[in-house]
Write a protein that holds these residues in place. Sequence first.
Motif, short mmCIF file in Angstrom:
data_model
loop_
_atom_site.label_atom_id
_atom_site.label_comp_id
_atom_site.label_asym_id
_atom_site.label_seq_id
_atom_site.Cartn_x
_atom_site.Cartn_y
_atom_site.Cartn_z
N GLN A 24 -9.04 2.71 -5.31
CA GLN A 24 -9.57 1.70 -6.12
C GLN A 24 -9.52 0.28 -5.75
N ILE A 25 -8.36 -0.09 -5.21
CA ILE A 25 -8.13 -1.40 -4.67
C ILE A 25 -8.98 -1.67 -3.38
N ILE A 26 -9.32 -0.66 -2.49
CA ILE A 26 -10.21 -1.03 -1.58
C ILE A 26 -11.59 -1.36 -1.88
N VAL A 27 -12.13 -0.37 -2.88
CA VAL A 27 -13.28 -0.49 -3.48
C VAL A 27 -13.50 -1.84 -4.10
N LEU A 28 -12.26 -2.42 -4.86
CA LEU A 28 -12.24 -3.71 -5.55
C LEU A 28 -12.39 -4.67 -4.37
N ALA A 29 -11.48 -4.66 -3.43
CA ALA A 29 -11.52 -5.74 -2.31
C ALA A 29 -13.10 -5.90 -1.49
N PHE A 30 -13.56 -4.76 -1.49
CA PHE A 30 -14.94 -4.77 -1.02
C PHE A 30 -16.07 -5.52 -1.82
N VAL A 31 -16.06 -5.27 -3.05
CA VAL A 31 -16.82 -5.78 -4.21
C VAL A 31 -16.52 -7.42 -4.14
N MET B 287 0.88 -1.29 0.21
CA MET B 287 -0.05 -0.01 0.00
C MET B 287 0.93 1.40 0.14
N LYS B 288 2.23 1.11 0.61
CA LYS B 288 3.03 2.15 0.99
C LYS B 288 3.08 3.11 -0.62
N GLY B 289 3.52 2.05 -1.60
CA GLY B 289 4.17 2.83 -2.89
C GLY B 289 3.00 3.41 -3.61
N LEU B 290 1.90 3.24 -3.27
CA LEU B 290 0.70 3.32 -4.16
C LEU B 290 0.33 4.65 -4.04
N LYS B 291 -0.20 5.40 -5.24
CA LYS B 291 -0.91 6.69 -5.06
C LYS B 291 -2.12 6.43 -4.46
N LYS B 292 -2.83 7.77 -3.71
CA LYS B 292 -4.00 7.86 -3.13
C LYS B 292 -5.15 6.94 -3.99
N LYS B 293 -5.21 7.54 -5.19
CA LYS B 293 -6.46 7.03 -6.41
C LYS B 293 -6.54 5.61 -6.23
N ARG B 294 -5.20 4.99 -6.46
CA ARG B 294 -4.96 3.56 -6.91
C ARG B 294 -5.45 2.78 -5.54
N ARG B 295 -5.02 3.44 -4.15
CA ARG B 295 -5.47 2.81 -3.25
C ARG B 295 -6.88 2.57 -2.84
#
Lengths: 242, 152
Positions: free
Chosen positions: B11-18, B1-9
Amino acid sequence: MSLWEYANPTRFMATTRRIVPVVAVLSALCLAVGLVWGFFFTPDDYRQGSTVKIIYIHVPSAMMAINAWAMMLVASLIWLVRRHHVSALAARAAAPVGAVMTLIALITGAIWGQPMWGTWWAWDPRLTSFLILFLFYLGYVALWSAIEDPDIAADLTSVLCIVGSVFAMLSRYAVNFWNQGLHQGASLSMDREEHVADVFYYPLLLAIAGFVLLFVTLVLVRTRTEIRARRLHALQMRARMA
Amino acid sequence: MKGLKKKRRIQIIVLAFVALAGSTALIGYAMRDGINFFRAPAQVMADPPSSGEVFRIGGLVAEGSLVRGQGEQITFSVTDGAATVPVTYTGVLPDLFAEGQGMVGTGRYVNGVFEASEILAKHDENYMPKEVIDALKAQGVYEAPNAEVPPS
């Protein structure tokens, strides 16, 4: 002024120093009045007799067990998106409090279940998901201690929190999905249908308020401790460097 | 999570929830039969289990069916409105067990009779002081709160 200013540790410490005594006193008041009222000044239930009095502990603690996980989920998401350390530490601080609430609800439920249902424990959907939630709490606390790097620990525990929220949701709403369980449905609901007579209802509301305030107090105190521990750690590192 | 931009983070969280919601829904769907704590009398009548199978039956204790026999022997009928199954049981009943109230029993279905080895009482979500009920009964206006009827 934005809400995010409180994510600044200095700002957080200054504000909570003034809030903590207030919520602590309010919590003690609500708990004392609510529990004494509930235990000694309410009549017996028409079917359960005096066993009904356990709801003044069981219902608030079970509610807080699930609400604590919801609070940890929100704090974890704020950490994942905005990287505020105070948020991650608040989630960490809430976990043991939530775990104890879960344990209290499990134990009081068993004590109530033995005379009423005829069993201490049943593998009912709601009871089972609640037990799994308890195990998730233990795993969450363990994972925080297992990882040395605080940022990586915060990331991984946040992911664990997201996964565990499935069981927090299930323990609250399982009765709605599978109504063929042993556990009764929600007595307190938003539609305000009368399930609980007023004599039981008002002390119960006070007890719930007391548990909520107790949770807020404990989480604030524990978050302050976490922030201080981290500062101490930083100072020690700096001293070692010098 | 550290190296990622906020927008991509995000996106990942939304994807994880889905993904999480999807997998939960699939597991719930796959276990929709197995997760039921008990079967309703109508289900037992429609598809009678073999006499060796141990399962749970749940429903309301039919009014006027409770008979206490010799010693701890008890017979009663469990109903869900659509079907009624006779039950025999030997043992101590829980406090909340009463006619017109919910129960869950574990046991076997032998020759049209459910032989229970364990009886649990189901509690509804109603809480009322004893004095109020007694007063209502004295005035003759008491209506038993609807104990839930399990869906068949």
